[in-house]
Design a protein around this motif. Structure first.
Motif, PDB file in Angstrom:
ATOM      1  N   THR A 157       0.830  -1.211   0.000  1.00 12.16           N
ATOM      2  CA  THR A 157       0.000   0.000   0.000  1.00 12.16           C
ATOM      3  C   THR A 157       0.859   1.254   0.000  1.00 12.16           C
ATOM      4  OG1 THR A 157      -1.745  -1.172   1.212  1.00 12.16           O
ATOM      5  CG2 THR A 157      -1.830   1.230   1.213  1.00 12.16           C
ATOM      6  N   GLY A 158       1.931   1.225   0.775  1.00 10.87           N
ATOM      7  CA  GLY A 158       2.835   2.369   0.801  1.00 10.87           C
ATOM      8  C   GLY A 158       3.460   2.637  -0.554  1.00 10.87           C
ATOM      9  N   ARG A 159       3.856   1.579  -1.246  1.00 13.20           N
ATOM     10  CA  ARG A 159       4.413   1.758  -2.593  1.00 13.20           C
ATOM     11  C   ARG A 159       3.342   2.247  -3.565  1.00 13.20           C
ATOM     12  NH1 ARG A 159       7.229  -2.863  -0.756  1.00 13.20           N
ATOM     13  NH2 ARG A 159       5.662  -4.285  -1.609  1.00 13.20           N
ATOM     14  N   ALA A 160       2.119   1.769  -3.388  1.00 17.84           N
ATOM     15  CA  ALA A 160       1.028   2.244  -4.245  1.00 17.84           C
ATOM     16  C   ALA A 160       0.766   3.725  -4.025  1.00 17.84           C
ATOM     17  CB  ALA A 160      -0.240   1.440  -3.950  1.00 17.84           C
ATOM     18  N   LEU A 161       0.906   4.183  -2.803  1.00 21.76           N
ATOM     19  CA  LEU A 161       0.728   5.606  -2.510  1.00 21.76           C
ATOM     20  C   LEU A 161       1.745   6.449  -3.270  1.00 21.76           C
ATOM     21  CD1 LEU A 161       0.090   5.573   1.347  1.00 21.76           C
ATOM     22  CD2 LEU A 161      -1.567   5.954  -0.459  1.00 21.76           C
ATOM     23  N   ARG A 162       2.976   5.979  -3.316  1.00 20.02           N
ATOM     24  CA  ARG A 162       4.015   6.727  -4.041  1.00 20.02           C
ATOM     25  C   ARG A 162       3.707   6.737  -5.536  1.00 20.02           C
ATOM     26  NH1 ARG A 162       7.465   3.705  -0.602  1.00 20.02           N
ATOM     27  NH2 ARG A 162       8.294   2.515  -2.351  1.00 20.02           N
ATOM     28  N   ALA A 163       3.205   5.623  -6.046  1.00 26.74           N
ATOM     29  CA  ALA A 163       2.867   5.560  -7.475  1.00 26.74           C
ATOM     30  C   ALA A 163       1.734   6.523  -7.806  1.00 26.74           C
ATOM     31  CB  ALA A 163       2.480   4.137  -7.852  1.00 26.74           C
ATOM     32  N   VAL A 164       0.729   6.591  -6.950  1.00 26.38           N
ATOM     33  CA  VAL A 164      -0.390   7.497  -7.175  1.00 26.38           C
ATOM     34  C   VAL A 164       0.074   8.944  -7.167  1.00 26.38           C
ATOM     35  CG1 VAL A 164      -2.541   8.370  -6.141  1.00 26.38           C
ATOM     36  CG2 VAL A 164      -2.139   5.911  -6.304  1.00 26.38           C
ATOM     37  N   ALA A 165       0.990   9.274  -6.269  1.00 25.04           N
ATOM     38  CA  ALA A 165       1.493  10.642  -6.201  1.00 25.04           C
ATOM     39  C   ALA A 165       2.244  11.024  -7.473  1.00 25.04           C
ATOM     40  CB  ALA A 165       2.404  10.804  -4.981  1.00 25.04           C
ATOM     41  N   ASP A 166       2.948  10.068  -8.076  1.00 29.58           N
ATOM     42  CA  ASP A 166       3.725  10.373  -9.285  1.00 29.58           C
ATOM     43  C   ASP A 166       2.820  10.663 -10.479  1.00 29.58           C
ATOM     44  OD1 ASP A 166       6.117  10.112  -7.972  1.00 29.58           O
ATOM     45  OD2 ASP A 166       6.356   7.989  -8.477  1.00 29.58           O
ATOM     46  N   ASP A 167       1.785   9.826 -10.674  1.00 30.08           N
ATOM     47  CA  ASP A 167       0.921  10.008 -11.842  1.00 30.08           C
ATOM     48  C   ASP A 167      -0.388   9.258 -11.608  1.00 30.08           C
ATOM     49  OD1 ASP A 167      -0.336   9.767 -14.418  1.00 30.08           O
ATOM     50  OD2 ASP A 167       1.586  10.322 -15.323  1.00 30.08           O
ATOM     51  N   HIS A 168      -1.485   9.994 -11.475  1.00 28.90           N
ATOM     52  CA  HIS A 168      -2.777   9.364 -11.214  1.00 28.90           C
ATOM     53  C   HIS A 168      -3.182   8.412 -12.338  1.00 28.90           C
ATOM     54  CE1 HIS A 168      -4.017  12.972  -8.459  1.00 28.90           C
ATOM     55  NE2 HIS A 168      -3.052  12.249  -7.965  1.00 28.90           N
ATOM     56  N   GLN A 169      -3.076   8.875 -13.585  1.00 29.93           N
ATOM     57  CA  GLN A 169      -3.526   8.058 -14.709  1.00 29.93           C
ATOM     58  C   GLN A 169      -2.672   6.809 -14.868  1.00 29.93           C
ATOM     59  OE1 GLN A 169      -3.462  10.941 -17.943  1.00 29.93           O
ATOM     60  NE2 GLN A 169      -5.695  11.157 -17.836  1.00 29.93           N
ATOM     61  N   ALA A 170      -1.352   6.954 -14.727  1.00 32.36           N
ATOM     62  CA  ALA A 170      -0.474   5.797 -14.846  1.00 32.36           C
ATOM     63  C   ALA A 170      -0.752   4.781 -13.740  1.00 32.36           C
ATOM     64  CB  ALA A 170       0.990   6.245 -14.798  1.00 32.36           C
ATOM     65  N   ALA A 171      -1.005   5.269 -12.525  1.00 26.54           N
ATOM     66  CA  ALA A 171      -1.305   4.363 -11.418  1.00 26.54           C
ATOM     67  C   ALA A 171      -2.599   3.591 -11.684  1.00 26.54           C
ATOM     68  CB  ALA A 171      -1.411   5.160 -10.116  1.00 26.54           C
ATOM     69  N   GLN A 172      -3.607   4.288 -12.215  1.00 27.07           N
ATOM     70  CA  GLN A 172      -4.865   3.613 -12.534  1.00 27.07           C
ATOM     71  C   GLN A 172      -4.690   2.602 -13.664  1.00 27.07           C
ATOM     72  OE1 GLN A 172      -7.310   7.259 -13.055  1.00 27.07           O
ATOM     73  NE2 GLN A 172      -8.718   6.336 -11.603  1.00 27.07           N
TER      74      GLN A 172
ATOM     75  N   ILE B  61      -2.262   0.643 -14.279  1.00 27.67           N
ATOM     76  CA  ILE B  61      -1.639  -0.616 -13.846  1.00 27.67           C
ATOM     77  C   ILE B  61      -2.447  -1.287 -12.730  1.00 27.67           C
ATOM     78  CG2 ILE B  61       0.676   0.121 -14.515  1.00 27.67           C
ATOM     79  CD1 ILE B  61       1.266   0.692 -11.583  1.00 27.67           C
ATOM     80  N   GLY B  62      -3.676  -0.812 -12.536  1.00 31.49           N
ATOM     81  CA  GLY B  62      -4.588  -1.504 -11.627  1.00 31.49           C
ATOM     82  C   GLY B  62      -4.616  -1.011 -10.197  1.00 31.49           C
ATOM     83  N   ILE B  63      -3.983   0.115  -9.910  1.00 37.02           N
ATOM     84  CA  ILE B  63      -4.035   0.650  -8.549  1.00 37.02           C
ATOM     85  C   ILE B  63      -5.362   1.383  -8.358  1.00 37.02           C
ATOM     86  CG2 ILE B  63      -3.000   2.288  -6.930  1.00 37.02           C
ATOM     87  CD1 ILE B  63      -0.305   1.708  -8.166  1.00 37.02           C
ATOM     88  N   PRO B  64      -6.180   0.979  -7.403  1.00 40.91           N
ATOM     89  CA  PRO B  64      -7.491   1.622  -7.201  1.00 40.91           C
ATOM     90  C   PRO B  64      -7.323   2.984  -6.532  1.00 40.91           C
ATOM     91  CG  PRO B  64      -7.150  -0.082  -5.547  1.00 40.91           C
ATOM     92  CD  PRO B  64      -5.961  -0.144  -6.473  1.00 40.91           C
ATOM     93  N   LEU B  65      -7.399   4.017  -7.322  1.00 44.01           N
ATOM     94  CA  LEU B  65      -7.123   5.370  -6.833  1.00 44.01           C
ATOM     95  C   LEU B  65      -8.062   5.761  -5.695  1.00 44.01           C
ATOM     96  CD1 LEU B  65      -5.473   7.951  -7.243  1.00 44.01           C
ATOM     97  CD2 LEU B  65      -7.175   8.684  -8.924  1.00 44.01           C
ATOM     98  N   ASN B  66      -9.343   5.453  -5.827  1.00 44.07           N
ATOM     99  CA  ASN B  66     -10.307   5.850  -4.804  1.00 44.07           C
ATOM    100  C   ASN B  66      -9.997   5.200  -3.456  1.00 44.07           C
ATOM    101  OD1 ASN B  66     -11.637   7.336  -6.751  1.00 44.07           O
ATOM    102  ND2 ASN B  66     -13.053   5.686  -7.266  1.00 44.07           N
TER     103      ASN B  66
END
Length: 309
Positions: free
Chosen positions: A179-194, A196-201
């Motif tokens: 989850t912590g790594r997913a948080l960093r990915a979301v901060a870098d780029d919302h669209q890119a995180a979504q 690759i399957g990271i649930p932004l909400n």
């Protein structure tokens, strides 16, 4: 030397509390890329919830044990901060995905005013005590080493220890969990995180909840020391220089920055204050933050921004 050690220790304890508040800013920024103006309001709202629930629970349940009442009040306050996190995501953030940073910034400002008003409506606007059993007696150490010994405050020791444990737990959360790594990915780029399957909400709910728990712990500590009052929102302002010094994207930076600010405030007030008439503790952190903004805007541990042409 004993006087220096007392000031140094007091600065370290204050610095840990600053770090705890600053972590709330870092958490939200790492997940959304926006500065959270609502952090101070979250500290106040959570502290009000804790103070009032601990007062109401004995009336509701007939429990006379202060420990049990405080535990139940903490659980209820944490659950309330979870509801706040869910509502923030559902009603605000969900509709602002991929918007400009200034839009999200203004949204957090609106959340701040809403929480201030909601807290006053639900819990009242008086000054409320929080008694979680932290001792307020002084502690004398090194009496044989220094003349008169070193006078420490037991409440500061307990508060600093709790803040240190919370900071350590959050650091491990960011570095060692998926989850912590997913948080960093979301901060870098919302669209890119979504993509690759990271649930932004879900990530936003988690990070706002964790920031809410951080605000709750900070509110309990500051409320125990000062009483729960609406001036607690200014605690967040005292943490702003910490975030600037350590870097908006760095959890270790919030820790180191808090310690530097806390120690710098105490030592400058004690040793330089008499020569300039006092008051250094009020503006020292902001002047230091201004210097960093001029010389190293990303802070000590922040990511350096590189523009490619």
């Amino acid at each position: 030397m004993a006087f220096f050690l007392e000031a140094l220790f007091g600065g370290l304890m204050a610095g840990m509390l600053y770090s705890l508040v600053a972590l709330g800013f870092v958490l939200i920024f790492k997940a959304s890329g926006v500065f959270n103006f609502a952090q101070g309001a979250m500290v106040l709202f959570a502290a009000l919830a804790m103070a009032r629930f601990s007062e109401w629970i004995p009336i509701w349940t007939g429990i006379h044990s202060r420990f049990l009442a405080n535990v139940m009040a903490f659980v209820l306050a944490a659950a309330l901060m979870g509801i706040v996190a869910w509502l923030v995501e559902r009603l605000v953030l969900r509709h602002l995905v991929n918007q400009e940073a200034v839009t999200l910034l203004m949204a957090t400002l609106g959340i701040s005013y809403f929480l201030d008003g909601l807290g006053q409506t639900i819990f009242g606007s008086n000054i409320y005590p929080i008694n979680v059993g932290m001792p307020k007696d002084p502690l004398m150490l090194f009496e044989r080493t220094f003349d008169g010994g070193v006078l420490l405050n037991l409440e500061d020791i307990y508060a600093g220890s709790v803040a240190a444990l919370m900071v350590a737990a959050l650091s491990l959360f960011f570095q060692k969990t998926a989850t912590g790594r997913a948080l960093r990915a979301v901060a870098d780029d919302h669209q890119a995180a979504q993509s690759i399957g990271i649930p932004l909400n879900r990530i936003w709910v988690i990070v706002w909840f964790v920031a809410g728990i951080t605000a709750l712990v900070a509110g309990i500590i500051w409320g125990s020391k000062l009483g729960v009052q609406f001036s607690l929102t200014t605690v967040a302002l005292r943490a702003l220089p910490v975030v600037i010094l350590g870097g908006l994207t760095s959890v270790p930076g919030a820790i180191i920055g808090g310690l530097i600010i806390g120690v710098g405030e105490k030592l400058s007030e004690v040793f330089l204050g008499p020569f300039v008439g006092g008051g250094i503790e009020i503006w020292f952190a902001y002047v230091l933050a201004l210097v960093f903004l001029l010389l190293r805007p990303q802070g000590l541990f922040g990511e350096k921004i590189i523009d490619r042409v």
